[in-house]
Design a protein around this motif. Structure first.
Motif, PDB file in Angstrom:
ATOM      1  N   ALA A 225      -1.879   2.904  -6.464  1.00 55.86           N
ATOM      2  CA  ALA A 225      -1.104   2.578  -5.147  1.00 55.86           C
ATOM      3  C   ALA A 225      -0.713   1.172  -5.286  1.00 55.86           C
ATOM      4  O   ALA A 225       0.400   1.082  -4.523  1.00 55.86           O
ATOM      5  CB  ALA A 225      -2.535   2.584  -4.209  1.00 55.86           C
ATOM      6  N   ARG A 226      -0.957   0.572  -6.214  1.00 54.91           N
ATOM      7  CA  ARG A 226      -0.274  -0.838  -6.442  1.00 54.91           C
ATOM      8  C   ARG A 226       1.043  -0.685  -7.089  1.00 54.91           C
ATOM      9  O   ARG A 226       1.738  -1.757  -7.204  1.00 54.91           O
ATOM     10  CB  ARG A 226      -1.252  -1.736  -7.374  1.00 54.91           C
TER      11      ARG A 226
ATOM     12  N   ALA B 271      -2.386  12.302  -1.062  1.00 56.10           N
ATOM     13  CA  ALA B 271      -1.806  11.037  -1.366  1.00 56.10           C
ATOM     14  C   ALA B 271      -2.192  10.691  -2.993  1.00 56.10           C
ATOM     15  O   ALA B 271      -1.209  10.250  -3.699  1.00 56.10           O
ATOM     16  CB  ALA B 271      -2.491   9.786  -0.561  1.00 56.10           C
TER      17      ALA B 271
ATOM     18  N   LYS C 283       0.111  12.550  -5.243  1.00 58.45           N
ATOM     19  CA  LYS C 283       1.470  12.012  -5.043  1.00 58.45           C
ATOM     20  C   LYS C 283       1.854  10.806  -5.660  1.00 58.45           C
ATOM     21  O   LYS C 283       2.951  10.617  -6.193  1.00 58.45           O
ATOM     22  CB  LYS C 283       1.720  12.249  -3.504  1.00 58.45           C
ATOM     23  N   MET C 284       0.789   9.888  -5.747  1.00 57.16           N
ATOM     24  CA  MET C 284       1.234   8.615  -6.255  1.00 57.16           C
ATOM     25  C   MET C 284       1.265   8.608  -7.773  1.00 57.16           C
ATOM     26  O   MET C 284       1.989   8.273  -8.395  1.00 57.16           O
ATOM     27  CB  MET C 284      -0.159   7.696  -5.883  1.00 57.16           C
TER      28      MET C 284
ATOM     29  N   GLU D 241      -4.411  10.984   6.573  1.00 54.07           N
ATOM     30  CA  GLU D 241      -3.761  10.022   5.458  1.00 54.07           C
ATOM     31  C   GLU D 241      -2.403   9.581   5.792  1.00 54.07           C
ATOM     32  O   GLU D 241      -2.131   8.334   5.427  1.00 54.07           O
ATOM     33  CB  GLU D 241      -3.218  11.302   4.307  1.00 54.07           C
ATOM     34  N   ARG D 242      -1.666  10.030   6.967  1.00 49.66           N
ATOM     35  CA  ARG D 242      -0.633   9.345   7.395  1.00 49.66           C
ATOM     36  C   ARG D 242      -0.825   8.217   8.207  1.00 49.66           C
ATOM     37  O   ARG D 242       0.005   7.600   8.547  1.00 49.66           O
ATOM     38  CB  ARG D 242       0.254  10.522   8.213  1.00 49.66           C
TER      39      ARG D 242
ATOM     40  N   VAL E 158      11.306  12.401   2.602  1.00 45.06           N
ATOM     41  CA  VAL E 158      10.631  11.311   3.571  1.00 45.06           C
ATOM     42  C   VAL E 158      11.863  10.231   3.741  1.00 45.06           C
ATOM     43  O   VAL E 158      12.506   9.839   3.201  1.00 45.06           O
ATOM     44  CB  VAL E 158       9.505  10.537   2.480  1.00 45.06           C
TER      45      VAL E 158
ATOM     46  N   ILE F 265       1.452   4.203   2.247  1.00 43.49           N
ATOM     47  CA  ILE F 265       1.660   4.294   3.748  1.00 43.49           C
ATOM     48  C   ILE F 265       0.741   3.112   4.311  1.00 43.49           C
ATOM     49  O   ILE F 265      -0.334   2.564   3.859  1.00 43.49           O
ATOM     50  CB  ILE F 265       0.995   5.619   4.151  1.00 43.49           C
TER      51      ILE F 265
ATOM     52  N   GLU G 197      10.252  -5.407  -5.314  1.00 40.45           N
ATOM     53  CA  GLU G 197       8.895  -5.154  -5.177  1.00 40.45           C
ATOM     54  C   GLU G 197       8.221  -5.301  -6.608  1.00 40.45           C
ATOM     55  O   GLU G 197       7.047  -5.930  -6.585  1.00 40.45           O
ATOM     56  CB  GLU G 197       8.381  -4.178  -4.301  1.00 40.45           C
TER      57      GLU G 197
ATOM     58  N   GLU H 131      10.078   6.028   7.678  1.00 34.38           N
ATOM     59  CA  GLU H 131       8.732   6.325   7.418  1.00 34.38           C
ATOM     60  C   GLU H 131       7.999   5.364   6.415  1.00 34.38           C
ATOM     61  O   GLU H 131       6.991   5.124   6.302  1.00 34.38           O
ATOM     62  CB  GLU H 131       8.516   7.839   6.931  1.00 34.38           C
ATOM     63  N   LEU H 132       8.807   5.117   5.195  1.00 35.37           N
ATOM     64  CA  LEU H 132       8.417   4.300   4.202  1.00 35.37           C
ATOM     65  C   LEU H 132       8.188   2.899   4.546  1.00 35.37           C
ATOM     66  O   LEU H 132       7.170   2.208   4.229  1.00 35.37           O
ATOM     67  CB  LEU H 132       9.565   4.410   3.036  1.00 35.37           C
TER      68      LEU H 132
ATOM     69  N   VAL I  76       3.180   2.099  -6.278  1.00 35.30           N
ATOM     70  CA  VAL I  76       4.094   2.821  -5.218  1.00 35.30           C
ATOM     71  C   VAL I  76       4.179   2.033  -3.786  1.00 35.30           C
ATOM     72  O   VAL I  76       3.516   0.997  -3.769  1.00 35.30           O
ATOM     73  CB  VAL I  76       3.501   4.090  -4.987  1.00 35.30           C
ATOM     74  N   ARG I  77       5.041   2.720  -2.986  1.00 35.31           N
ATOM     75  CA  ARG I  77       4.873   2.085  -1.645  1.00 35.31           C
ATOM     76  C   ARG I  77       4.103   2.944  -0.666  1.00 35.31           C
ATOM     77  O   ARG I  77       4.349   4.114  -0.545  1.00 35.31           O
ATOM     78  CB  ARG I  77       6.429   2.183  -1.003  1.00 35.31           C
TER      79      ARG I  77
ATOM     80  N   ASP J 206       5.379  16.602   2.968  1.00 30.43           N
ATOM     81  CA  ASP J 206       4.776  15.749   2.161  1.00 30.43           C
ATOM     82  C   ASP J 206       4.847  14.146   2.769  1.00 30.43           C
ATOM     83  O   ASP J 206       5.331  13.860   3.829  1.00 30.43           O
ATOM     84  CB  ASP J 206       5.870  15.389   1.064  1.00 30.43           C
ATOM     85  N   LEU J 207       3.864  13.534   2.192  1.00 27.90           N
ATOM     86  CA  LEU J 207       3.294  12.268   2.798  1.00 27.90           C
ATOM     87  C   LEU J 207       4.520  11.097   2.337  1.00 27.90           C
ATOM     88  O   LEU J 207       5.250  11.033   1.305  1.00 27.90           O
ATOM     89  CB  LEU J 207       2.158  11.486   2.163  1.00 27.90           C
ATOM     90  N   PRO J 208       4.954  10.028   3.289  1.00 28.71           N
ATOM     91  CA  PRO J 208       5.618   9.091   3.084  1.00 28.71           C
ATOM     92  C   PRO J 208       5.268   8.051   2.101  1.00 28.71           C
ATOM     93  O   PRO J 208       5.102   6.647   2.464  1.00 28.71           O
ATOM     94  CB  PRO J 208       5.913   8.671   4.321  1.00 28.71           C
ATOM     95  N   ILE J 209       5.082   8.424   0.949  1.00 27.91           N
ATOM     96  CA  ILE J 209       4.791   7.448   0.014  1.00 27.91           C
ATOM     97  C   ILE J 209       6.066   7.718  -0.868  1.00 27.91           C
ATOM     98  O   ILE J 209       6.643   8.669  -1.305  1.00 27.91           O
ATOM     99  CB  ILE J 209       3.448   7.887  -0.979  1.00 27.91           C
ATOM    100  N   GLY J 210       6.519   6.349  -1.310  1.00 27.66           N
ATOM    101  CA  GLY J 210       8.012   6.402  -1.985  1.00 27.66           C
ATOM    102  C   GLY J 210       7.829   5.468  -3.343  1.00 27.66           C
ATOM    103  O   GLY J 210       6.501   4.766  -3.721  1.00 27.66           O
ATOM    104  N   GLU J 211       8.885   5.292  -4.298  1.00 29.81           N
ATOM    105  CA  GLU J 211       8.871   4.423  -5.321  1.00 29.81           C
ATOM    106  C   GLU J 211       8.812   2.908  -4.877  1.00 29.81           C
ATOM    107  O   GLU J 211       9.546   2.667  -3.538  1.00 29.81           O
ATOM    108  CB  GLU J 211      10.043   4.786  -6.114  1.00 29.81           C
ATOM    109  N   MET J 212       8.358   2.490  -5.693  1.00 29.57           N
ATOM    110  CA  MET J 212       8.371   0.684  -5.251  1.00 29.57           C
ATOM    111  C   MET J 212       9.768   0.455  -5.544  1.00 29.57           C
ATOM    112  O   MET J 212      10.574   0.800  -6.542  1.00 29.57           O
ATOM    113  CB  MET J 212       7.395   0.000  -6.191  1.00 29.57           C
TER     114      MET J 212
END
Lengths: 205, 381
Positions: free
Chosen positions: B107-108, B307, B310-311, B151-152, B357, B113, A201, B361-362, B110-111, A191-197
């Motif tokens: 995207a605004r 992405a 996932k967001m 995407e990464r 993750v 990439i 933040e 990476e984050l 979440v954290r 999975d992609l390294p997208i995380g919660e804020m």
């Protein structure tokens, strides 16, 4: 003089021959190499004729195909045959590469050696160790573009010097390499390294 | 009465590939009336707005808030010079714009990439080699999943939920600090062709952030970039062995996940085969009908991005998020959010072993950052 026209070791019958299924199982590891060899030999023969500017002549093309195939099959230690013939061993199988005749099997009585080969006979001095040797024809055919269009093994039991007929015990095609290839599989990805804020933040707390 | 934004009417119309006349007929007005509404010269009556809502499917709330600033059409402009119709181009652009607006909104929250797309001024092959290094690849390994790799490094890969004749993909890098580069892909494109198109568009992002030269020249550079990215020369010289036959390229197709045609062209461009052999192999492809459709058993699976979905999963609390809630938040129709989210990989599509993750990476702390150019509008924007 044909080297196989002297004393012939007669074969007793089909009981010494492997079944179709057995032969397919024995030979399948060689399918890819054999198909690719004949395919590239047909291509190279066309290019060679083009390069030299010679008009296309079927017999010359067939000679070139055999020559290119023989070179590629050197790992099988081919026999030295007259007229550029190609014959080699795969375990118990003695395989001769022949061109299809007008879309059908090769003519059986074109030479005495051909007839004897189709009768499952071996040259007198042929070294036989272990299982009985089986003569097999590997018959190739090209389409109008001189591209390999079919390749098949043919096992015969009898042939007649006085006619062009032979008794076929079994035959099966060497599968087209491309259709036998197993295509690419789905790739498993992480999975992609997208995380919660972070709270910091987002400003929420 | 609340203000109706003319730009939204235009977006909705072009998204559905409608002319002003066609929308006017649906709304019971004349074409000039729609033209004026789109220019904010007049505002539609409630009845006309309702008719527009009915015809386009976009909810009233959609027309009541302003649109994001247009982003540059980017490489979509190049196709316009060729055979893409004006209507198809407008439809593709509007779809990408509307989807991007929704995704940026997510995207605004979440954290995201970090953006690591290199911007290079060098020959395409060198640029591709540097990009492979950025993607964490050696010079002799195939790219298993190109879209995931792209995407990464922070590229937003969007899927237009429909097929567009003669358009596989386009890319754009909106001006402004921190703006995310985007590649839009269309549906219905075979897997091998899609990978090549994504490689081509990545080439535009890497090489043509500031366009220079002719369109034909830039297209050629993007092709050369894609070739080296997907089929590195050093590996091809090891693997594309003579005699090159259809069988041998078919086997390489499985490993490198590109079309047989791309492999034959690569063999020619590297001088591994002669022009005559190249023509001969293509003739063989044509005879077998493989120019239009390569053998089915060799089909390369179609890659999907991840992405945007996932967001949404993060923002809306899980894999089975409520589409209606998303639509409400984003002032969109449920149908739009549903069609927008459908083409992406879901959590369930990922292997169970998918590793969690890591914080680094984050943070992007393992990443070598590339300097983002200063905010400057491009001449073609």
């Amino acid at each position: 003089m044909c080297p196989f026209s002297g004393n012939i070791i007669p074969r007793k019958g089909t009981h010494a021959l492997p079944s179709l299924e057995q032969a397919q199982a024995d030979l399948s590891p060689h399918f890819a190499l054999l198909h690719q060899t004949l395919e590239s030999a047909c291509d190279l023969a066309v290019h060679a004729l083009d390069d030299t500017g010679l008009a296309f002549e079927p017999n010359l093309h067939a000679d070139l195909v055999r020559a290119f195939a023989k070179r590629r099959l050197s790992l099988y230690d081919p026999e030295q045959l007259p007229s550029g013939g190609v014959c080699f061993r795969i375990d118990r199988y003695r395989v001769k590469i022949l061109k299809a005749e007008d879309g059908g099997p090769p003519i059986s009585n074109i030479t005495k050696s051909r007839t004897n080969f189709m009768r499952q006979q071996l040259p007198p001095d042929y070294e036989v160790l272990g299982e009985p040797i089986v003569n097999l024809m590997l018959v190739w055919q090209v389409d109008r573009e001189r591209k390999l269009s079919s390749l098949q093994f043919i096992c015969t039991t009898q042939a007649d010097l006085n006619s062009n007929m032979a008794d076929v015990y079994w035959t099966f095609p060497v599968p087209d390499l491309i259709s036998a290839i197993i295509g690419p599989k789905e790739v498993e990805i992480d999975d992609l390294p997208i995380g919660e804020m972070d709270e910091k933040e987002t400003g929420t707390r | 009465m609340s203000r109706i934004y003319g730009e939204r009417i235009k977006q909705a119309r072009e998204y559905h590939g409608l002319t002003q006349k066609e929308l006017a007929e649906a709304a019971g007005v004349l074409q000039p009336a729609i033209a004026k509404m789109e220019m904010d010269a007049t505002s539609p009556s409630d009845n006309v707005l309702n008719a527009i809502v009915q015809r386009t499917g976009f909810p009233p709330a959609f027309f009541l808030h302003s649109a994001d600033e247009d982003f540059p059409a980017g490489s979509l402009l190049y196709r316009a010079k060729e055979s893409l119709t004006v209507r198809d181009r407008a439809r593709a652009y509007r779809a990408a714009q509307l989807i991007r607006e929704c995704v940026e909104s997510l995207a605004r929250r979440v954290r995201a990439i970090p953006i690591r797309v290199p911007e290079l001024k060098c020959d395409p092959a060198s640029a591709a080699r540097i990009t492979r290094s950025t993607l964490g690849l050696t010079s002799d390994e195939p790219i298993a999943h190109l879209i995931n790799a792209v995407e990464r490094i922070g590229v937003l890969v969007l899927v237009l939920p429909f097929a567009v004749d003669k358009l596989d993909a386009f890319s754009s890098w909106p001006p402004g600090e921190g703006q995310r580069p985007m590649i839009a892909i269309t549906e219905g494109v075979p897997g091998d062709r899609l990978r090549y198109s994504v490689g081509h568009e990545l080439g535009h992002l890497v090489l043509h952030a500031t366009p220079s030269g002719t369109i034909a020249g830039m297209e050629k550079q993007a092709d050369a970039f894609a070739s080296e990215l997907l089929l590195p020369e050093s590996a091809m010289r090891q693997e594309l062995l003579v005699p090159v036959t259809l069988s041998s390229v078919a086997q390489l197709k499985v490993r490198w996940r590109v079309s047989m045609q791309a492999l034959i062209m690569r063999a020619r461009s590297l001088g591994i085969i002669t022009e005559r052999q190249h023509k001969y192999l293509f003739k063989q492809l044509t005879i077998r009908g493989w120019r239009k459709r390569e053998p089915e058993n060799l089909d390369v699976p179609v890659e999907k991005p991840r992405a945007p979905r996932k967001m949404a999963e993060i923002v809306y609390g899980g894999a089975s998020f409520d589409l209606q809630r998303v639509a409400g938040d984003l002032k969109q129709g449920r149908w739009f959010i549903e069609s927008m989210m459908r083409p992406y990989l879901e959590q369930a599509d990922l292997p169970a072993r998918s590793k969690p993750v890591t914080q680094s990476e984050l943070d992007g702390s393992t990443v070598i950052p590339f300097v983002r150019r200063a905010d400057k509008r491009r001449s073609w924007a």
